[in-house]
Design a protein around this motif. Structure first.
Motif, PDB file in Angstrom:
ATOM      1  N   LEU A  73       0.838  -1.205   0.000  1.00  0.00           N
ATOM      2  CA  LEU A  73       0.000   0.000   0.000  1.00  0.00           C
ATOM      3  C   LEU A  73       0.869   1.249   0.000  1.00  0.00           C
ATOM      4  CD1 LEU A  73      -2.694   1.499   0.259  1.00  0.00           C
ATOM      5  CD2 LEU A  73      -2.570   1.152   2.733  1.00  0.00           C
ATOM      6  N   MET A  74       1.933   1.243   0.788  1.00  0.00           N
ATOM      7  CA  MET A  74       2.833   2.388   0.842  1.00  0.00           C
ATOM      8  C   MET A  74       3.463   2.656  -0.521  1.00  0.00           C
ATOM      9  SD  MET A  74       6.076   2.965   3.425  1.00  0.00           S
ATOM     10  CE  MET A  74       7.044   1.611   2.713  1.00  0.00           C
ATOM     11  N   ALA A  75       3.884   1.593  -1.201  1.00  0.00           N
ATOM     12  CA  ALA A  75       4.504   1.755  -2.516  1.00  0.00           C
ATOM     13  C   ALA A  75       3.491   2.233  -3.553  1.00  0.00           C
ATOM     14  CB  ALA A  75       5.134   0.436  -2.951  1.00  0.00           C
ATOM     15  N   ALA A  93       1.184   7.299   2.133  1.00  0.00           N
ATOM     16  CA  ALA A  93       2.479   6.613   2.095  1.00  0.00           C
ATOM     17  C   ALA A  93       3.294   6.905   3.352  1.00  0.00           C
ATOM     18  CB  ALA A  93       3.244   7.029   0.844  1.00  0.00           C
ATOM     19  N   LYS A  94       3.278   8.162   3.773  1.00  0.00           N
ATOM     20  CA  LYS A  94       4.025   8.527   4.970  1.00  0.00           C
ATOM     21  C   LYS A  94       3.453   7.845   6.213  1.00  0.00           C
ATOM     22  CE  LYS A  94       5.475  12.501   7.765  1.00  0.00           C
ATOM     23  NZ  LYS A  94       5.427  13.978   7.916  1.00  0.00           N
ATOM     24  N   CYS A  95       2.124   7.771   6.305  1.00  0.00           N
ATOM     25  CA  CYS A  95       1.492   7.179   7.479  1.00  0.00           C
ATOM     26  C   CYS A  95       1.679   5.669   7.534  1.00  0.00           C
ATOM     27  CB  CYS A  95       0.000   7.510   7.489  1.00  0.00           C
ATOM     28  SG  CYS A  95      -0.367   9.269   7.723  1.00  0.00           S
ATOM     29  N   CYS A  96       1.868   5.037   6.392  1.00  0.00           N
ATOM     30  CA  CYS A  96       2.027   3.586   6.354  1.00  0.00           C
ATOM     31  C   CYS A  96       3.324   3.130   7.020  1.00  0.00           C
ATOM     32  CB  CYS A  96       2.026   3.098   4.909  1.00  0.00           C
ATOM     33  SG  CYS A  96       0.389   2.905   4.180  1.00  0.00           S
ATOM     34  N   ALA A  97       4.386   3.916   6.878  1.00  0.00           N
ATOM     35  CA  ALA A  97       5.717   3.464   7.298  1.00  0.00           C
ATOM     36  C   ALA A  97       5.795   3.098   8.785  1.00  0.00           C
ATOM     37  CB  ALA A  97       6.755   4.519   6.935  1.00  0.00           C
ATOM     38  N   PRO A  98       5.411   3.973   9.713  1.00  0.00           N
ATOM     39  CA  PRO A  98       5.527   3.589  11.133  1.00  0.00           C
ATOM     40  C   PRO A  98       4.600   2.450  11.524  1.00  0.00           C
ATOM     41  CG  PRO A  98       4.436   5.713  10.918  1.00  0.00           C
ATOM     42  CD  PRO A  98       4.962   5.374   9.568  1.00  0.00           C
ATOM     43  N   ILE A  99       3.416   2.397  10.917  1.00  0.00           N
ATOM     44  CA  ILE A  99       2.504   1.290  11.229  1.00  0.00           C
ATOM     45  C   ILE A  99       3.088  -0.016  10.716  1.00  0.00           C
ATOM     46  CG2 ILE A  99       0.175   0.382  10.944  1.00  0.00           C
ATOM     47  CD1 ILE A  99      -0.773   3.238  10.429  1.00  0.00           C
ATOM     48  N   GLY A 100       3.561  -0.007   9.477  1.00  0.00           N
ATOM     49  CA  GLY A 100       4.143  -1.208   8.898  1.00  0.00           C
ATOM     50  C   GLY A 100       5.366  -1.677   9.647  1.00  0.00           C
ATOM     51  N   ALA A 101       6.195  -0.731  10.086  1.00  0.00           N
ATOM     52  CA  ALA A 101       7.387  -1.098  10.854  1.00  0.00           C
ATOM     53  C   ALA A 101       6.999  -1.769  12.166  1.00  0.00           C
ATOM     54  CB  ALA A 101       8.240   0.139  11.116  1.00  0.00           C
ATOM     55  N   SER A 102       5.991  -1.252  12.827  1.00  0.00           N
ATOM     56  CA  SER A 102       5.540  -1.843  14.089  1.00  0.00           C
ATOM     57  C   SER A 102       5.013  -3.259  13.878  1.00  0.00           C
ATOM     58  CB  SER A 102       4.443  -0.977  14.712  1.00  0.00           C
ATOM     59  OG  SER A 102       4.903   0.336  14.960  1.00  0.00           O
ATOM     60  N   ILE A 103       4.244  -3.445  12.813  1.00  0.00           N
ATOM     61  CA  ILE A 103       3.699  -4.768  12.517  1.00  0.00           C
ATOM     62  C   ILE A 103       4.821  -5.737  12.136  1.00  0.00           C
ATOM     63  CG2 ILE A 103       2.147  -6.057  11.029  1.00  0.00           C
ATOM     64  CD1 ILE A 103       0.718  -4.278  12.998  1.00  0.00           C
ATOM     65  N   ALA A 104       5.824  -5.250  11.397  1.00  0.00           N
ATOM     66  CA  ALA A 104       6.956  -6.103  11.029  1.00  0.00           C
ATOM     67  C   ALA A 104       7.740  -6.540  12.256  1.00  0.00           C
ATOM     68  CB  ALA A 104       7.867  -5.369  10.046  1.00  0.00           C
ATOM     69  N   GLN A 157       8.665  12.264  -2.833  1.00  0.00           N
ATOM     70  CA  GLN A 157       9.209  11.677  -4.059  1.00  0.00           C
ATOM     71  C   GLN A 157      10.334  10.692  -3.757  1.00  0.00           C
ATOM     72  OE1 GLN A 157      10.321  15.206  -6.220  1.00  0.00           O
ATOM     73  NE2 GLN A 157       8.266  15.521  -7.054  1.00  0.00           N
ATOM     74  N   SER A 158      11.205  11.059  -2.844  1.00  0.00           N
ATOM     75  CA  SER A 158      12.340  10.192  -2.499  1.00  0.00           C
ATOM     76  C   SER A 158      11.870   8.894  -1.847  1.00  0.00           C
ATOM     77  CB  SER A 158      13.297  10.930  -1.561  1.00  0.00           C
ATOM     78  OG  SER A 158      13.776  12.121  -2.153  1.00  0.00           O
ATOM     79  N   THR A 159      10.940   9.004  -0.914  1.00  0.00           N
ATOM     80  CA  THR A 159      10.457   7.805  -0.237  1.00  0.00           C
ATOM     81  C   THR A 159       9.633   6.931  -1.179  1.00  0.00           C
ATOM     82  OG1 THR A 159       8.565   9.088   0.600  1.00  0.00           O
ATOM     83  CG2 THR A 159      10.466   8.836   2.056  1.00  0.00           C
ATOM     84  N   ALA A 160       8.949   7.554  -2.136  1.00  0.00           N
ATOM     85  CA  ALA A 160       8.190   6.773  -3.114  1.00  0.00           C
ATOM     86  C   ALA A 160       9.121   5.918  -3.965  1.00  0.00           C
ATOM     87  CB  ALA A 160       7.357   7.697  -4.000  1.00  0.00           C
ATOM     88  N   VAL A 161      10.227   6.509  -4.395  1.00  0.00           N
ATOM     89  CA  VAL A 161      11.197   5.756  -5.200  1.00  0.00           C
ATOM     90  C   VAL A 161      11.779   4.596  -4.390  1.00  0.00           C
ATOM     91  CG1 VAL A 161      13.441   5.882  -6.350  1.00  0.00           C
ATOM     92  CG2 VAL A 161      11.765   7.716  -6.683  1.00  0.00           C
ATOM     93  N   VAL A 165      11.344   0.591  -5.267  1.00  0.00           N
ATOM     94  CA  VAL A 165      12.508  -0.289  -5.438  1.00  0.00           C
ATOM     95  C   VAL A 165      12.413  -1.467  -4.469  1.00  0.00           C
ATOM     96  CG1 VAL A 165      15.011  -0.453  -5.167  1.00  0.00           C
ATOM     97  CG2 VAL A 165      14.009   1.537  -6.318  1.00  0.00           C
ATOM     98  N   GLY A 166      11.970  -1.186  -3.241  1.00  0.00           N
ATOM     99  CA  GLY A 166      11.873  -2.234  -2.228  1.00  0.00           C
ATOM    100  C   GLY A 166      10.785  -3.253  -2.493  1.00  0.00           C
ATOM    101  N   LEU A 167       9.890  -2.983  -3.462  1.00  0.00           N
ATOM    102  CA  LEU A 167       8.839  -3.943  -3.783  1.00  0.00           C
ATOM    103  C   LEU A 167       9.391  -5.286  -4.228  1.00  0.00           C
ATOM    104  CD1 LEU A 167       5.995  -2.019  -5.669  1.00  0.00           C
ATOM    105  CD2 LEU A 167       5.801  -3.305  -3.540  1.00  0.00           C
ATOM    106  N   VAL A 168      10.609  -5.290  -4.743  1.00  0.00           N
ATOM    107  CA  VAL A 168      11.207  -6.547  -5.195  1.00  0.00           C
ATOM    108  C   VAL A 168      11.344  -7.536  -4.035  1.00  0.00           C
ATOM    109  CG1 VAL A 168      13.603  -5.842  -4.806  1.00  0.00           C
ATOM    110  CG2 VAL A 168      13.074  -7.496  -6.606  1.00  0.00           C
ATOM    111  N   ASN A 169      11.363  -7.020  -2.821  1.00  0.00           N
ATOM    112  CA  ASN A 169      11.518  -7.896  -1.655  1.00  0.00           C
ATOM    113  C   ASN A 169      10.236  -8.663  -1.326  1.00  0.00           C
ATOM    114  OD1 ASN A 169      13.140  -8.838   0.615  1.00  0.00           O
ATOM    115  ND2 ASN A 169      11.791  -7.617   1.908  1.00  0.00           N
TER     116      ASN A 169
END
Length: 247
Positions: A73-75, A93-104, A157-161, A165-169
């Motif tokens: 979703l973030m990507a 996208a910005k809001c997804c990062a801390p939530i996703g990190a916590s879940i990970a 823009q930077s975090t989107a790129v 790129v990280g989607l490959v994971n």
């Protein structure tokens, strides 16, 4: 493009619609998580090999699935922000990062707790575990970029790129147990195959997965609403909103 897609470009519309959806998802999350937990702990039978230690699956599997979904979703939100210049997409996208990190973190922690009695070790450099750890680092990278770059547009823009790129994971995480010889077991259940577990065991797991997604929706909408108010604080509708709340 459908009408709702363009409505998403309006911070005020998003703020209003999330306010209406929040109670629904909050109640759904509470009921599903409480019901799923009670079923998993009290009524689901013990595993014939792992005994009761397998019950951590009801937290580990939903958190692992959700951590990957949140990243996707973030990507996607980042890509929408890049292509259509939608401010709300950048906020999502910005809001997804801390939530996703916590879940990970939750997925990795519960996996380690489950791995100790199953494998005899808290951690092994297994392909699935390593790729999940990389996912956590990608979340941290997105959060660090957002904090390091003051200009919101450049940061988005930077975090989107980086997210794209990280989607490959993501496929590496999913298919690692098939591509390499790993300790980690295959997927517990999929949408295309009949579950290997009996219904008494996988039904509460399905309920927990849905409950986790509802919980994510609540956390996401709360963070998004705060982000919208913060960025649009100079807008007239935000000033009216604040004045109304403090009357």
């Amino acid at each position: 493009m459908p009408r709702w897609f363009y409505q998403l470009a309006s911070p005020r519309w998003c703020y209003d619609i999330t306010g209406k959806l929040l109670p629904l998802f909050a109640w759904a999350a509470v009921l599903l998580l409480l019901g799923g937990t009670a079923w998993a702990l009290a009524f689901a039978p013990a595993d014939y090999q792992q005994g009761n230690s397998f019950r951590i699956i009801y937290i580990h599997v939903p958190s692992a699935i959700l951590a990957q979904s949140c990243y996707m979703l973030m990507a996607i939100a980042g890509a929408v922000g890049l292509i259509w210049k939608m401010k709300v997409a950048d906020m999502v996208a910005k809001c997804c990062a801390p939530i996703g990190a916590s879940i990970a973190v939750l997925a990795l922690a519960t996996g380690a707790i489950w791995g100790k009695p199953t494998w005899g070790a808290w951690w092994v450099w297994d392909a699935r575990l390593t790729s999940m750890l990389i996912l956590l680092f990608l979340y941290f990278g997105v959060m660090a970029l957002n904090s390091a770059i003051e200009n919101q547009t450049t940061a988005a823009q930077s975090t989107a790129v980086l997210s794209l790129v990280g989607l490959v994971n993501i496929p590496i995480i999913k298919y690692s147990v098939e591509w390499w010889n790993t300790l980690h077991q295959p997927a517990t259940f999929t949408l295309t195959e009949k579950p290997a577990m009996p219904v008494e065991m996988w039904m509460p797991l399905l309920i927990m997965v849905i409950g986790f997604y509802c919980f994510f929706a609540v956390a996401m909408m709360l963070r998004l609403r705060n982000e919208i108010v913060s960025r649009e604080r100079r807008s007239g509708w935000v000033r009216e909103l604040i004045q109304t709340q403090f009357r």
